[in-house]
Design an enzyme around this catalytic site. Sequence first.
Site, PDB file in Angstrom:
ATOM      1  N   CYS A  76     -38.013 -26.293  74.716  1.00  0.00           N
ATOM      2  CA  CYS A  76     -37.602 -25.667  75.978  1.00  0.00           C
ATOM      3  C   CYS A  76     -38.265 -24.303  76.125  1.00  0.00           C
ATOM      4  O   CYS A  76     -38.372 -23.546  75.163  1.00  0.00           O
ATOM      5  CB  CYS A  76     -36.082 -25.493  76.014  1.00  0.00           C
ATOM      6  SG  CYS A  76     -35.196 -27.009  76.332  1.00  0.00           S
ATOM      7  N   HIS A  77     -38.663 -24.011  77.357  1.00  0.00           N
ATOM      8  CA  HIS A  77     -39.245 -22.710  77.656  1.00  0.00           C
ATOM      9  C   HIS A  77     -38.123 -21.691  77.878  1.00  0.00           C
ATOM     10  O   HIS A  77     -37.106 -22.024  78.470  1.00  0.00           O
ATOM     11  CB  HIS A  77     -40.094 -22.788  78.934  1.00  0.00           C
ATOM     12  CG  HIS A  77     -41.308 -23.626  78.787  1.00  0.00           C
ATOM     13  ND1 HIS A  77     -41.289 -25.004  78.902  1.00  0.00           N
ATOM     14  CD2 HIS A  77     -42.595 -23.300  78.517  1.00  0.00           C
ATOM     15  CE1 HIS A  77     -42.507 -25.475  78.716  1.00  0.00           C
ATOM     16  NE2 HIS A  77     -43.318 -24.466  78.483  1.00  0.00           N
ATOM     17  N   MET A 114     -31.764 -28.850  80.845  1.00  0.00           N
ATOM     18  CA  MET A 114     -31.299 -28.633  79.471  1.00  0.00           C
ATOM     19  C   MET A 114     -30.328 -27.465  79.401  1.00  0.00           C
ATOM     20  O   MET A 114     -29.346 -27.515  78.652  1.00  0.00           O
ATOM     21  CB  MET A 114     -32.493 -28.401  78.529  1.00  0.00           C
ATOM     22  CG  MET A 114     -33.390 -29.625  78.372  1.00  0.00           C
ATOM     23  SD  MET A 114     -32.497 -31.133  77.909  1.00  0.00           S
ATOM     24  CE  MET A 114     -31.760 -30.645  76.368  1.00  0.00           C
ATOM     25  N   GLU A 115     -30.560 -26.432  80.192  1.00  0.00           N
ATOM     26  CA  GLU A 115     -29.666 -25.287  80.203  1.00  0.00           C
ATOM     27  C   GLU A 115     -28.273 -25.688  80.682  1.00  0.00           C
ATOM     28  O   GLU A 115     -27.270 -25.252  80.123  1.00  0.00           O
ATOM     29  CB  GLU A 115     -30.249 -24.174  81.084  1.00  0.00           C
ATOM     30  CG  GLU A 115     -31.425 -23.439  80.457  1.00  0.00           C
ATOM     31  CD  GLU A 115     -32.737 -24.224  80.394  1.00  0.00           C
ATOM     32  OE1 GLU A 115     -33.660 -23.773  79.712  1.00  0.00           O
ATOM     33  OE2 GLU A 115     -32.842 -25.304  81.028  1.00  0.00           O
ATOM     34  N   ASP A 129     -13.032 -25.286  69.311  1.00  0.00           N
ATOM     35  CA  ASP A 129     -12.890 -24.215  68.326  1.00  0.00           C
ATOM     36  C   ASP A 129     -11.648 -23.374  68.581  1.00  0.00           C
ATOM     37  O   ASP A 129     -10.923 -23.021  67.651  1.00  0.00           O
ATOM     38  CB  ASP A 129     -14.136 -23.325  68.335  1.00  0.00           C
ATOM     39  CG  ASP A 129     -14.039 -22.214  67.307  1.00  0.00           C
ATOM     40  OD1 ASP A 129     -13.831 -22.518  66.114  1.00  0.00           O
ATOM     41  OD2 ASP A 129     -14.151 -21.035  67.697  1.00  0.00           O
TER      42      ASP A 129
END
Length: 161
Positions: A76-77, A114-115, A129
């Site tokens: 990824c950039h 992707m982000e 969590d």
Amino acid sequence: MTELTHFNEQGRAKMVDISDKTETVRTAVALSSITVNEEIYKQIAEGSNKKGDVFSVAQVAGIMAAKNTSSLIPMCHPLALTGVNITFEWSTSENYVINITAEVKTKGSTGVEMEALVAASTAALTIYDMCKALGKDMVIGNTMLISKTGGKSGDYLRETD
């Protein structure tokens, strides 16, 4: 068949050169979910989790994840994001499910799918969590791209059932 762009002439991984790609406004929306038990649902809804406001922490985690996607996904950039929004919606029809939507925007030469996916996934992991002391039986559900706009490949909208 489309040529795979992330391999060089030796068949090894490479980061795609995007220097000649047109800069456009690009958006992506991704969805993830996490199923929790009734006790976790009540604590989140009442804001009584000992670690703090679960949704606020998960929201910040999702935003930070979107901003750091290129550090996690090797090809990824790094992108200058222009906006990231994380929202949560309860679905209590059968189980206690939190649907997490991540919307990411940029003006650039490559997409933000992707982000958005990393943001939604990280928000779900953060909820896990924050609540694991109350039950480790939570299930993170399907994570998927809902839509994307901009770029050479055009717009995409996932078909609904």
